[in-house]
Design an enzyme around this catalytic site. Sequence first.
Site, short mmCIF file in Angstrom:
data_model
loop_
_atom_site.label_atom_id
_atom_site.label_comp_id
_atom_site.label_asym_id
_atom_site.label_seq_id
_atom_site.Cartn_x
_atom_site.Cartn_y
_atom_site.Cartn_z
N HIS A 32 0.83 -1.21 0.00
CA HIS A 32 0.00 0.00 0.00
C HIS A 32 0.87 1.25 0.00
CE1 HIS A 32 -3.20 -2.80 1.18
NE2 HIS A 32 -4.05 -1.88 0.86
N LYS A 46 -0.87 4.88 4.85
CA LYS A 46 -1.76 3.95 5.53
C LYS A 46 -1.30 3.75 6.96
CE LYS A 46 -3.84 -0.63 4.80
NZ LYS A 46 -5.21 -0.08 4.96
#
Lengths: 257, 257, 257, 257
Positions: free
Chosen positions: C136, C140
Site C-alpha cells: 500500500h 496507511k
Amino acid sequence: MTELLPVAVLGARGRMGAEAVRAVEAAEDLELVAALGSSDPLDSLVSAGARVVVDLTVPDATVGNVSFAVEHGMHAVVGTTGWTADRLARLETLLAGTPATGVLIAPNFALGSVLATAFAAAAARYFDSVEIVELHHPDKVDAPSGTAVRTAQLVAAARSAAGVPDAPDATRDQLDGARGARVDGVPVHSVRLRGLTAHQEVLLGSAGEQLTIRHDSFDRASFMPGVLLGIRSVARHPGLTVGLDGYLNLQTGGTGS
Amino acid sequence: MTELLPVAVLGARGRMGAEAVRAVEAAEDLELVAALGSSDPLDSLVSAGARVVVDLTVPDATVGNVSFAVEHGMHAVVGTTGWTADRLARLETLLAGTPATGVLIAPNFALGSVLATAFAAAAARYFDSVEIVELHHPDKVDAPSGTAVRTAQLVAAARSAAGVPDAPDATRDQLDGARGARVDGVPVHSVRLRGLTAHQEVLLGSAGEQLTIRHDSFDRASFMPGVLLGIRSVARHPGLTVGLDGYLNLQTGGTGS
Amino acid sequence: MTELLPVAVLGARGRMGAEAVRAVEAAEDLELVAALGSSDPLDSLVSAGARVVVDLTVPDATVGNVSFAVEHGMHAVVGTTGWTADRLARLETLLAGTPATGVLIAPNFALGSVLATAFAAAAARYFDSVEIVELHHPDKVDAPSGTAVRTAQLVAAARSAAGVPDAPDATRDQLDGARGARVDGVPVHSVRLRGLTAHQEVLLGSAGEQLTIRHDSFDRASFMPGVLLGIRSVARHPGLTVGLDGYLNLQTGGTGS
Amino acid sequence: MTELLPVAVLGARGRMGAEAVRAVEAAEDLELVAALGSSDPLDSLVSAGARVVVDLTVPDATVGNVSFAVEHGMHAVVGTTGWTADRLARLETLLAGTPATGVLIAPNFALGSVLATAFAAAAARYFDSVEIVELHHPDKVDAPSGTAVRTAQLVAAARSAAGVPDAPDATRDQLDGARGARVDGVPVHSVRLRGLTAHQEVLLGSAGEQLTIRHDSFDRASFMPGVLLGIRSVARHPGLTVGLDGYLNLQTGGTGS
C-alpha cells in the site's frame, strides 16, 4: 544562507508545464522567476534573471526557445519532442560558442523508466535470452510503445557490441503473432488492458536464472523528480546531453557482491 | 485400522509412470499392487486386486487399458493423451453398463495450473479486458502453449455466455505481432526464455483495477499431488469425468468479503 | 421496451456516493430517482418510487436507512461499515417478515479484490504453503490491511476444514519481523511504498509449482462495477447476503482441463 | 589459432567444483589441466601449467590454496567463503609483491543476482521508498537471506551517501512483524514457500511510479556463467577484487533515453 536557483518555465499553461510550475514552487532550493505561455515574449526571461529555462512547449517552438536561452547564457532543460538529428547538430554548434552552458534534452523524465532502460541495456550482454513485455491502457494507438522500441534497440545494440549470439528459440509451429513483434531481433509483446497506465517488463534469462526489470508508471507526477534533477544538475553538465541517464550516477562503485 | 487402497500403475517405466510409482509408494493410505510396463499382461491387475488403475502409457494403448479396467470393475485415472471425442463417446457407453465405476481423464495433473485456468474462466466475465502471457523454455516448438490455448478458449466461452463485449483496443498503428496471437479473440503472448520451465499469467483489467492469476511450473514433481487426488477421489465420482477440476471444490461457500 | 430499474442513492454527497450517482446515471438499464444527503428525509424514497436503495452513508445512519427500505419493500445495497453481529441479527429478523426483499451488505465492492479473496480461499487447501504480501501507499496507518487479515482468516479456515497440516518452515535463525505477522497461522507481509495505492498477492506453493493471485487497486473507480452488479442482482437474492461474492458465479462448470 | 587458457579446479569433487569441471571442459576457449580433490598435492598445479586456479573448497583450505597460486604467479578465482577482513588484508600484502597477478573473491557467482544487487544500489538514491521481499524454499534456516541482508546494506549506504531522507511510513497500528525486519533501516520481508528455490525482489517507489528489480535463481547451473566470466577476466584485473560486479561493465554509456 543558500542562494535560490532562479528558474523559468516555458509552456506553463500546458499539463506538463503546469505540473512543473508547481514542482518548482514547492522546491526549497529553487525560485520560479517566470512562467510563460506561448504568446509571452522571451525577453522577460532576461529581465527575470532566469538561470535555468525549462522548455515544455511544442516542436515548433522549442528550437527558438532553446536557442534564445543559450544565446543569453541560460541553461536549458527540454522535455519537448521534435529534436531531429539536424536540429541537434545545429544546437551543438551554437553551444560550442558558450562552453559553460548546458542543455539537457530528455525524451523521458520518469527516473524509474530511464533507470529501467539503462539497467536492461547494461544487463543484456550477460544473458542468453531477452524479451520485453509492455502493458498499457487500451486507448493507446501504437504498439509497441516508443519506450519499448527504444529499450529493444539499446538491448540489441549492447548484445551486438558484446558479440552475444541470437537468443535460442526452437519455435517451429506457431499462431501468427504469438512470439510478438521483432525490434532489432528482440521480441516485444504489447498488452492492452483497461485499468492500466504505462508499464514495462524486461525479462532476461540464462540457464537456471532470470532477471526481471519492471517499471510501472501510474501517473504524470512521476515525471517531476526527473525534471527537478535536470534543473539542479544542468549547470554541472556543459554542452549538450541527450537523455536523463547522462545525469544519473549508475555506477555502484563495487558492491563486493 | 484403515484399509489401504490397492493401486496399479500402467506405463510404470516411463518418466511420469516412474514418478507415479514413487508417489503411490510414499502415500500412507495407498498400496502399490502392480506396476506394469508395455509388455506386461493386463490380467495381473485382476490377480493383484487393484481397485484403481493409473494409466500413464501412450495413445495406442490407453483405450485398451481403460476398457479392461472398466470391464473388471476397476476405477481408472488417466493422464495419457489421445482421447478423441469418438473414443470418449465409446467409453461413456461402456461405463453406462457399470454405474459404480469412475474414470478420470485429465490432460493436466498440475493442481495449480488446473486451478489457475478455472479461476481465469470464472473471473473473465467480470472484467473489460483479458489477455494471456505464457512463458516457457526456448526448446519448446509450439507457440502458444496448449494450456494457454485452452485457457483462452474457456475465457472466451465464459465471456460469450455472459454477453461481455469485446475488450477495448484502440491500436491503429502496430508492428506485426506486437498484439500477440488471437485465440477466440483473446490475445495470447508467448515468451521463450532460457532458464524458464512453464509459466502462465492471465491478466484481467477493468477501470481502476487489475486481477492477475499466475501459475509457475518448475518441475514434473508438480503433477503428483494431482495424480494422488485423482486416485483418492475417483471412486466417489462414478461415470466419466474429463478434467481434474471436476474433482476440485472451487466453491468457497461465501466468504463474506 | 425494457423498463428501467429505479434506484436511490443515500450518502450522495460523499465521495463514494457521488461516484455511485454518476455510475447509476451512466447505466442504460438504471434510472436515478433520488440522491439524498444526510439531512434529506427518507420519505422521498417512497414518493420517488425507488426499487433499490444504495446506502453509502455512515455507521450511525445505515441501520435506520436499511430498516426504512426493508419496511417499505425496497431492496438495499450497502457499502457502509458498522454492521456488527448484533445489528445483522436484527436485520435478519426484520427481513423474515418480507420474504421477497433482498439486502446486500458488502465490505468490499472491488470485484477483482472479492474474486482474488474467494480464489485464494478455494485454492488454499490444495497447497503445502501459503503466504500473503500486501502493498500500500505509505500514508496507511494500519498493517496488515483489513483485506489481507480477512483473506488470511479465510485461507486458514479453508485449510483447517480440509485438514491441511501447517506449512513447512525450517526457519531457526531470524531477524525480528522477517517472517511477517501471523494471522491465524498465515504469514502476512506489509509493504509500504510511495507511488502505490492498494495491492495484494497471495502466494501458494507445493513441490514443483506456485500459484499467485494478485489484485491491484489503482483507484476508487474500481468499486463501481461491483456496486452496479449489486443493484442489478439484489432482487434475485431475497434475504440477507454478506459479501459481494455471494452474488458472483465462481463455479466454472467443468473446464475439462 | 587461438591458444586455450589452462585452468585448474580445486575442490573438484564437491558439488560446485564438479559443475565447474564440466563447465570448463565444455568451454571452447578453456583447457582443464587439473581437477584436484582435498588430498591432492598443490604441486601438480605447477607441472600442469595452470594459468588460472578456481578455488571451490572450504574455509580452512582456501587461504593456503590462494597463497600457493599467487606465489606461483597464477591468477585465482575464488568462490569459497571464510575470507575475513584480516585474511583479505594479508592477501593484498602478498599480491603487492606480484603486481601482474589477479585474484577474484566472489561470494556470489550468479550474474543475475549480482546485477540485481548492483542495480538496486544504483537506483536506491532516486526513490522515496525501498523495500525488499526475498522468497525461498521452506528448508532454509535463516531469514532474511544473506543476499537480502547484503542488498539492504548496500541500498541503505547508497541512500545515506546521497542524503536521501528515511522512507515515508505512517504505520501506527500494526501486528508484530507485519512491516518486516529492518536491515540498516530498510524493511526486508522473507517468504518461505514449498516449490521455490531462491528469489528476490527490490521494490522502489516514488510519486506515480515503481521500479521493481527481481532475480529468480532456479538451480545451481546459474553460477557457471559467472565462474567462466571470472576465469576469462581475472588476468585483466591485477590485484584483489572482491565481488563479481567489479568485473561487470554496468555503465551504459548514455542511452539517450
